[in-house]
Design a protein around this motif. Structure first.
Motif, short mmCIF file in Angstrom:
data_model
loop_
_atom_site.label_atom_id
_atom_site.label_comp_id
_atom_site.label_asym_id
_atom_site.label_seq_id
_atom_site.Cartn_x
_atom_site.Cartn_y
_atom_site.Cartn_z
N ARG A 18 0.82 -1.22 0.00
CA ARG A 18 0.00 0.00 0.00
C ARG A 18 0.85 1.26 0.00
O ARG A 18 0.61 2.17 -0.80
N LEU A 19 1.83 1.35 0.88
CA LEU A 19 2.66 2.55 0.96
C LEU A 19 3.48 2.75 -0.33
O LEU A 19 3.46 3.85 -0.89
N VAL A 53 15.83 10.66 -2.72
CA VAL A 53 15.49 10.85 -1.30
C VAL A 53 14.72 9.64 -0.77
O VAL A 53 14.98 9.16 0.33
N LEU A 54 13.78 9.13 -1.58
CA LEU A 54 13.00 7.97 -1.14
C LEU A 54 13.89 6.74 -0.94
O LEU A 54 13.75 6.01 0.05
N GLN A 58 14.62 4.90 2.58
CA GLN A 58 14.36 3.47 2.75
C GLN A 58 15.59 2.75 3.28
O GLN A 58 15.49 1.89 4.15
N ARG A 59 16.75 3.10 2.78
CA ARG A 59 17.98 2.43 3.24
C ARG A 59 18.28 2.75 4.71
O ARG A 59 18.77 1.91 5.43
N ILE A 60 17.99 3.99 5.11
CA ILE A 60 18.27 4.39 6.48
C ILE A 60 17.26 3.79 7.46
O ILE A 60 17.64 3.26 8.50
N ASP A 64 9.85 0.08 3.81
CA ASP A 64 9.71 -0.13 2.37
C ASP A 64 8.79 0.93 1.77
O ASP A 64 7.58 0.85 1.89
N VAL A 65 9.38 1.94 1.14
CA VAL A 65 8.59 3.00 0.51
C VAL A 65 8.65 2.95 -1.01
O VAL A 65 7.91 3.66 -1.68
N THR A 66 9.53 2.13 -1.56
CA THR A 66 9.69 2.12 -3.01
C THR A 66 9.32 0.80 -3.66
O THR A 66 9.36 0.69 -4.88
N GLY A 67 8.98 -0.21 -2.88
CA GLY A 67 8.59 -1.48 -3.48
C GLY A 67 9.77 -2.25 -4.01
O GLY A 67 10.92 -2.00 -3.66
N GLY A 68 9.49 -3.22 -4.89
CA GLY A 68 10.52 -4.12 -5.36
C GLY A 68 11.34 -3.64 -6.54
O GLY A 68 12.22 -4.34 -7.01
N LEU A 69 11.05 -2.46 -7.04
CA LEU A 69 11.74 -1.99 -8.25
C LEU A 69 12.48 -0.67 -8.02
O LEU A 69 12.64 0.11 -8.95
#
Length: 193
Positions: A18-19, A53-54, A58-60, A64-69
């Motif tokens: 969802r996010l 930035v996203l 996410q790395r920090i 999971d804000v960017t999904g699998g791609l």
């Protein structure tokens, strides 16, 4: 367990998707409004900054804000923005979708020929089925990319910049959704009897 229970995976509306899906929609709308009120070059550069930035966020945070791609998306944003700055002309920038579409389609097809271990697998995460063959999915998405690149070329040549921007932001998505729904027949593995 029902037969449907074995086929369904939740897709974009699954709790874990969802996010990332909402962020994808929000960044698409951000591109539209920045392009509408400034220019296409600025919108492309804003897209790269927001995407970077996203991924950093996410790395920090490990949220999971960017999904699998994520990495593929950022790579394509960078290519797109690089073309926007290099070409620096609205007519060429409208064709940027065709250029990046063909580049992305190539990545998908190459990944699909290898069985879909990267892009195919990442994209399968967003599909509402658990019986997807990642290699087939990547190949069929590459073919859709080629079709969409051709449609973008036609729209860029035949429509005004405002009409092209509306097509690219809103109509383009519905065409992709329709093509993906058709393509899922090929991407899903056939049950063995």
């Amino acid at each position: 367990m029902t037969a449907q229970g074995t086929d369904m995976n939740g897709g974009v509306f699954a709790r874990h998707n969802r996010l990332p899906f909402a962020i994808d929609v929000a960044t698409g709308l951000l591109f539209y409004f920045v392009a509408k009120f400034t220019d296409l070059q600025t919108a492309a550069l804003v897209g790269v900054v927001v995407g970077s930035v996203l991924v950093t966020f996410q790395r920090i945070t490990k949220i999971d804000v960017t999904g699998g791609l994520a990495l593929f998306g950022i790579l394509m944003l960078c290519i797109s923005a690089g073309l926007a700055v290099w070409l620096n002309d609205d007519e060429w920038i409208k064709l940027r979708g065709t250029i990046t579409g063909l580049i992305a389609a190539s990545f998908f097809i190459i990944d699909g020929a290898r069985g879909g271990p990267y892009i195919g697998k990442g994209l399968a995460r967003y599909m509402p089925y658990s019986d997807i063959n990642a290699g087939r999915l990547a190949i069929v998405m590459g073919m859709i990319g080629i079709v969409m690149a051709a449609l973008n070329y036609g729209a860029a040549k035949l429509l005004t910049t405002d009409n092209w921007l509306f097509y690219k932001t809103f109509i383009d998505n519905f065409i992709v959704i329709g093509l993906v729904m058709l393509a899922m027949r090929y991407a899903r593995t056939k049950p063995t009897v």
